[in-house]
Design an enzyme around this catalytic site. Sequence first.
Site, PDB file in Angstrom:
ATOM      1  N   TYR A 151       1.035  -1.138   0.070  1.00 18.59           N
ATOM      2  CA  TYR A 151       0.161   0.089  -0.148  1.00 18.59           C
ATOM      3  C   TYR A 151       0.877   1.208   0.054  1.00 18.59           C
ATOM      4  O   TYR A 151       0.555   2.210  -0.783  1.00 18.59           O
ATOM      5  CB  TYR A 151      -0.982   0.140   1.127  1.00 18.59           C
ATOM      6  N   ALA A 153       3.872   1.650  -0.995  1.00 11.69           N
ATOM      7  CA  ALA A 153       4.582   1.783  -2.310  1.00 11.69           C
ATOM      8  C   ALA A 153       3.624   2.288  -3.397  1.00 11.69           C
ATOM      9  O   ALA A 153       4.253   3.035  -4.312  1.00 11.69           O
ATOM     10  CB  ALA A 153       5.118   0.408  -2.768  1.00 11.69           C
TER      11      ALA A 153
HETATM   12  N1  LIG Z   1      -8.569   6.864   5.836  1.00 13.48           N
HETATM   13  C1  LIG Z   1      -7.190   7.090   5.886  1.00 13.48           C
HETATM   14  O1  LIG Z   1      -6.693   6.942   7.025  1.00 13.48           O
HETATM   15  C2  LIG Z   1      -6.451   7.411   4.613  1.00 13.48           C
HETATM   16  C3  LIG Z   1      -5.197   8.021   5.014  1.00 13.48           C
HETATM   17  C4  LIG Z   1      -4.403   7.843   3.764  1.00 13.48           C
HETATM   18  C5  LIG Z   1      -4.859   8.190   2.410  1.00 13.48           C
HETATM   19  N2  LIG Z   1      -6.097   7.389   2.541  1.00 13.48           N
HETATM   20  C6  LIG Z   1      -6.519   7.502   0.779  1.00 13.48           C
HETATM   21  O2  LIG Z   1      -7.603   8.189   0.927  1.00 13.48           O
HETATM   22  C7  LIG Z   1      -8.321   7.377  -0.462  1.00 13.48           C
HETATM   23  C8  LIG Z   1      -9.875   7.416   0.069  1.00 13.48           C
HETATM   24  O3  LIG Z   1      -9.919   6.726   0.986  1.00 13.48           O
HETATM   25  P1  LIG Z   1     -10.951   6.508   2.353  1.00 13.48           P
HETATM   26  O4  LIG Z   1     -10.207   6.543   3.553  1.00 13.48           O
HETATM   27  O5  LIG Z   1     -12.043   7.514   1.941  1.00 13.48           O
HETATM   28  O6  LIG Z   1     -11.307   4.817   2.134  1.00 13.48           O
HETATM   29  P2  LIG Z   1     -12.997   4.233   1.754  1.00 13.48           P
HETATM   30  O7  LIG Z   1     -13.782   4.970   2.737  1.00 13.48           O
HETATM   31  O8  LIG Z   1     -12.661   2.863   1.827  1.00 13.48           O
HETATM   32  O9  LIG Z   1     -13.366   4.868   0.580  1.00 13.48           O
HETATM   33  C9  LIG Z   1     -12.665   4.218  -0.732  1.00 13.48           C
HETATM   34  C10 LIG Z   1     -13.519   4.623  -1.875  1.00 13.48           C
HETATM   35  O10 LIG Z   1     -12.345   4.156  -3.133  1.00 13.48           O
HETATM   36  C11 LIG Z   1     -13.475   3.449  -3.868  1.00 13.48           C
HETATM   37  N3  LIG Z   1     -12.578   2.381  -4.589  1.00 13.48           N
HETATM   38  C12 LIG Z   1     -11.998   1.509  -4.149  1.00 13.48           C
HETATM   39  N4  LIG Z   1     -11.649   0.766  -5.132  1.00 13.48           N
HETATM   40  C13 LIG Z   1     -11.995   1.164  -6.338  1.00 13.48           C
HETATM   41  C14 LIG Z   1     -11.993   0.805  -7.575  1.00 13.48           C
HETATM   42  N5  LIG Z   1     -11.236  -0.193  -8.171  1.00 13.48           N
HETATM   43  N6  LIG Z   1     -12.476   1.639  -8.637  1.00 13.48           N
HETATM   44  C15 LIG Z   1     -13.247   2.816  -8.229  1.00 13.48           C
HETATM   45  N7  LIG Z   1     -13.299   3.093  -6.947  1.00 13.48           N
HETATM   46  C16 LIG Z   1     -12.963   2.318  -5.956  1.00 13.48           C
HETATM   47  C17 LIG Z   1     -14.440   3.086  -3.137  1.00 13.48           C
HETATM   48  O11 LIG Z   1     -16.060   2.725  -3.751  1.00 13.48           O
HETATM   49  P3  LIG Z   1     -16.576   1.658  -4.345  1.00 13.48           P
HETATM   50  O12 LIG Z   1     -16.249   0.376  -3.179  1.00 13.48           O
HETATM   51  O13 LIG Z   1     -17.921   1.915  -4.410  1.00 13.48           O
HETATM   52  O14 LIG Z   1     -15.678   1.195  -5.633  1.00 13.48           O
HETATM   53  C18 LIG Z   1     -14.595   4.198  -2.033  1.00 13.48           C
HETATM   54  O15 LIG Z   1     -15.509   5.037  -2.616  1.00 13.48           O
HETATM   55  C19 LIG Z   1      -7.632   6.381  -0.779  1.00 13.48           C
HETATM   56  O16 LIG Z   1      -6.894   6.452  -2.012  1.00 13.48           O
HETATM   57  C20 LIG Z   1      -6.625   6.158   0.409  1.00 13.48           C
HETATM   58  O17 LIG Z   1      -5.572   5.269   0.295  1.00 13.48           O
HETATM   59  C21 LIG Z   1      -6.720   7.180   3.443  1.00 13.48           C
END
Ligand SMILES: NC(=O)c1ccc[n+]([C@@H]2O[C@H](COP(=O)([O-])OP(=O)(O)OC[C@H]3O[C@@H](n4cnc5c(N)ncnc54)[C@H](OP(=O)(O)O)[C@@H]3O)[C@@H](O)[C@H]2O)c1
Length: 273
Positions: A151, A153
């Site tokens: 992740y 990476a």
């Molecule tokens: N939460 C944290 O602590 C954190 C920290 C650092 C960075 N981030 C980054 O923030 C971003 C959003 O994450 P989040 O925390 O909001 O997590 P989340 O609540 O799990 O949301 C992830 C979103 O990505 C979508 N998704 C996943 N795989 C997909 C695919 N193959 N095609 C299209 N959509 C896809 C999911 O929708 P569907 O399942 O409906 O496709 C969902 O809307 C991510 O890139 C994550 O790496 C999060």
Amino acid sequence: MVVIITGASAGIGRALAIELHARGAKLVLSARRLGVLDQLNATLGGAHLAVGADVSQSSGCDRVVQQSIDHFGRIDTLVCNAGYGLLRSVAETTTQEMDQIFRTNVFGTTECIRFAVPHLSKQDPQAGYRGQIMIVSSAAARRGLPYFGAYAATKAAQLSFAEALRVELKPMQIAVTSIHPMQTETDFFTVSEQISARRLPPPGMLAKRQSAESVAAAMVRAMETPKPELWPKRGSHWLLHFAAMFPRIADRFMDRERRAIEISLRRRRAEGK
Ligand SMILES: NC(=O)c1ccc[n+]([C@@H]2O[C@H](COP(=O)([O-])OP(=O)(O)OC[C@H]3O[C@@H](n4cnc5c(N)ncnc54)[C@H](OP(=O)(O)O)[C@@H]3O)[C@@H](O)[C@H]2O)c1
């Protein structure tokens, strides 16, 4: 203002959609779960466009961009936010798992950008920019995490692409901003557990999570005044600088996380879970 948000069905993407809607933006809400997006759109009054698309497929990225242009005629900001985490040591991660996480988090970003840039570069500038690309990376971009190596990476790759793109797209008047959230309260952790078929230990030393709404509000400010990088959690930028300058000390902190994860995995194995 027309904003595409990938990963708009949950977490940071959903919070961003709600924040931008309140400010009068026209939104393209994209993710795989079209039903969830339709519901969100209905809650927001139904004037936005919901596009069901899997960004791990090039055709999914193409469809999101093309439908945005067909429907709204322009794209002001493309937010590449869709992504997920995987709880595995590097040595245990299979080729298929590596392939899938890079396809989603990295190629799902670069493909959306590849399809969007030809449109952004032809638009008339507004307030000095023809458009903006936001890449939701992570604080993990600057420091690999034990059991989240694949992740981290992907997040480092997103940051590298953002740094290169920012310079490449400047002559076209396209702004590029990388976003580096940390410990944000979303479905991210439960989805990581489901995909990995493993449970995370209770949150450790960096336990205090910030809300998706506060990350979204900071992202909106970085749309109003584009900046190269956004680190929404206070102090996280400096913490990661410190980790880069003193890798031995950072390793010692990370070793605590490794031990906590391994104890939790052993306990669950012993409990037969
Ligand atoms: N939460 C944290 O602590 C954190 C920290 C650092 C960075 N981030 C980054 O923030 C971003 C959003 O994450 P989040 O925390 O909001 O997590 P989340 O609540 O799990 O949301 C992830 C979103 O990505 C979508 N998704 C996943 N795989 C997909 C695919 N193959 N095609 C299209 N959509 C896809 C999911 O929708 P569907 O399942 O409906 O496709 C969902 O809307 C991510 O890139 C994550 O790496 C999060």
